[in-house]
Scaffold this active site. Structure first.
Site, PDB file in Angstrom:
ATOM      1  N   VAL A  71     -13.476  -4.910   1.036  1.00  0.00           N
ATOM      2  CA  VAL A  71     -12.831  -3.769   1.348  1.00  0.00           C
ATOM      3  C   VAL A  71     -11.935  -3.593   2.591  1.00  0.00           C
ATOM      4  O   VAL A  71     -12.375  -4.120   3.644  1.00  0.00           O
ATOM      5  CB  VAL A  71     -14.234  -2.612   1.543  1.00  0.00           C
ATOM      6  CG1 VAL A  71     -13.662  -1.081   1.935  1.00  0.00           C
ATOM      7  CG2 VAL A  71     -14.989  -2.476   0.207  1.00  0.00           C
ATOM      8  N   GLY A 105      -0.628  -2.125   6.052  1.00  0.00           N
ATOM      9  CA  GLY A 105      -0.357  -3.296   6.855  1.00  0.00           C
ATOM     10  C   GLY A 105      -1.698  -4.256   6.486  1.00  0.00           C
ATOM     11  O   GLY A 105      -2.468  -4.171   5.570  1.00  0.00           O
ATOM     12  N   HIS A 106      -2.119  -5.111   7.642  1.00  0.00           N
ATOM     13  CA  HIS A 106      -3.129  -5.796   7.365  1.00  0.00           C
ATOM     14  C   HIS A 106      -4.569  -5.163   7.559  1.00  0.00           C
ATOM     15  O   HIS A 106      -4.739  -4.798   8.774  1.00  0.00           O
ATOM     16  CB  HIS A 106      -3.029  -7.035   8.329  1.00  0.00           C
ATOM     17  CG  HIS A 106      -3.885  -8.161   8.187  1.00  0.00           C
ATOM     18  ND1 HIS A 106      -3.637  -9.346   8.699  1.00  0.00           N
ATOM     19  CD2 HIS A 106      -5.128  -8.343   7.625  1.00  0.00           C
ATOM     20  CE1 HIS A 106      -4.686 -10.334   8.434  1.00  0.00           C
ATOM     21  NE2 HIS A 106      -5.553  -9.498   7.794  1.00  0.00           N
ATOM     22  N   GLY A 107      -5.079  -5.030   6.675  1.00  0.00           N
ATOM     23  CA  GLY A 107      -6.321  -4.095   6.684  1.00  0.00           C
ATOM     24  C   GLY A 107      -7.298  -4.594   7.987  1.00  0.00           C
ATOM     25  O   GLY A 107      -7.832  -3.672   8.472  1.00  0.00           O
ATOM     26  N   THR A 164       0.843  -0.951   0.079  1.00  0.00           N
ATOM     27  CA  THR A 164      -0.114   0.102   0.099  1.00  0.00           C
ATOM     28  C   THR A 164       1.052   1.466   0.065  1.00  0.00           C
ATOM     29  O   THR A 164       1.934   1.107   0.489  1.00  0.00           O
ATOM     30  CB  THR A 164      -0.923   0.020   1.344  1.00  0.00           C
ATOM     31  OG1 THR A 164      -1.879  -1.206   1.273  1.00  0.00           O
ATOM     32  CG2 THR A 164      -1.718   1.312   1.599  1.00  0.00           C
TER      33      THR A 164
HETATM   34  N1  GLY Z   1      -3.672  -2.176   4.158  1.00  0.00           N
HETATM   35  C1  GLY Z   1      -4.153  -2.532   2.932  1.00  0.00           C
HETATM   36  C2  GLY Z   1      -5.301  -3.539   2.986  1.00  0.00           C
HETATM   37  O1  GLY Z   1      -5.115  -4.180   3.767  1.00  0.00           O
HETATM   38  O2  GLY Z   1      -6.131  -3.298   2.099  1.00  0.00           O
END
Ligand code: GLY
Length: 330
Positions: free
Chosen positions: A213, A236-238, A184
């Site tokens: 999303v 990071g982990h969304g 990202t």
């Molecule tokens: N941080 C980007 C996503 O997880 O979509």
């Protein structure tokens, strides 16, 4: 309801002689050796582009948008033409932009076939009464605004295709692969009037479900900007970032008196211990202090202040060069 005096106090935050600062990230995660030089060069280019706008008297909002466009146009990053693919092998992108002057914000999610989602997010902010448009609605709006539609294939990089195919094979480890893919991109800035802004853009997580999303377009998760405090962009982990509203809690900690670095450390440690989430952030406060902090192994980042470019990828790496030095643009 806001009184007139509350509104005028926002204006009074503007200092005409503020030193401009820009910080960018190209994603937190495990960046393979092969990708490191490209990511390092890409974040430097993006930071210099944004700083050039700020030095010319441009706004923080313009600077963060253009810095993110540079990285959306660079296939080394998971945004724009480097976006990862969803489970069907398609590209669905998310982006957010926010203006700290009036808390105006615009976002798009699951948007397809446009080169620069961050520009569409800004159009949502400026041309609609809404904060976020998704999927078909975002595409209809893009068309209505004259945003060029590009073939999906033009956004698919070789690396994204390879990773997607690998993850379809039996016995693959999509979670490990997702950690590789957290590229990202984002930017935060303060301009010489004291306005702050943030922008974040992503292709999301590789092999994600159609319609997933992430944190990026969610206000307070993928980014937040408020002239009273500062601006933050996350990576990071969304799903973990959304759970703790990472960007907003960092601003909360700064409101309570923490420096950008302390606030970022505190919030990232909280995300790690509370929900086992890893990531990275870039933050600038309304005095121009900034940080690039991550709990992953790596995060590509670059910053410019006082005509000095700083950048790094690995923990503890912080290279410094004057913006006029030939090494700055390599
Ligand atoms: N941080 C980007 C996503 O997880 O979509």
């Amino acid at each position: 309801m806001l009184s007139d005096s509350a509104t005028s106090s926002v204006t009074s935050l503007e200092h005409l002689d503020m030193k401009p600062v820009i910080v960018v990230h190209g994603g937190a995660g495990n960046i393979s050796d092969k990708r490191v030089p490209g990511c390092r060069a890409g974040v430097k280019r993006a930071a210099l582009k944004g700083y050039d706008i700020l030095k010319g008297g441009g706004s923080a909002l313009d600077a963060v948008e253009e810095a993110v466009v540079v990285m959306e146009d660079d296939p080394h990053f998971n945004a724009g033409c480097g976006s990862v693919l969803n489970e069907k092998g398609e590209i669905e992108m998310d982006a957010i932009i926010m203006d700290g002057k009036d808390l105006g914000s615009g976002a798009v999610s699951a948007v397809r076939c446009i080169a620069n989602p961050i520009k569409l997010a800004r159009l949502v902010m400026e041309k609609t009464d809404h904060v976020c448009l998704t999927d078909r609605g975002a595409s209809l709006f893009a068309k209505a605004q004259g945003v060029e539609e590009v073939p999906e294939e033009s956004l698919v990089s070789e690396m994204a295709r390879e990773r997607w195919e690998k993850n379809l094979k039996p016995g693959s480890d999509p979670v490990a692969s997702q950690i590789q893919d957290r590229g990202t991109v984002g930017a935060v800035a303060i301009d010489n009037s004291g306005n702050v802004a943030c922008a974040t853009s992503t292709g999301g997580m590789t092999n994600k479900m159609v319609g997933r999303v992430g944190d990026t377009p969610c206000i307070g998760s993928g980014g937040y900007a408020d002239n009273f405090v500062g601006a933050c962009s996350t990576t990071g982990h969304g799903e973990k970032i959304m759970t703790v509203t990472l960007a907003r809690i960092i601003l909360y900690h700064m409101e309570q008196g923490m420096s950008p670095e302390e606030a970022s450390d505190t919030a990232l440690t909280y995300m790690k211990t509370r929900v086992r989430g890893l990531g990275g952030v870039i933050v600038v406060n309304n005095s121009g202090e900034w940080t690039a902090t991550f709990s992953t192994n790596q995060m590509s980042w670059a910053a410019v202040k006082d005509d000095v470019l700083e950048f790094g990828v690995f923990r503890g790496e912080n290279e410094t060069v004057n913006i006029d030095h030939p090494l700055a643009s390599q």
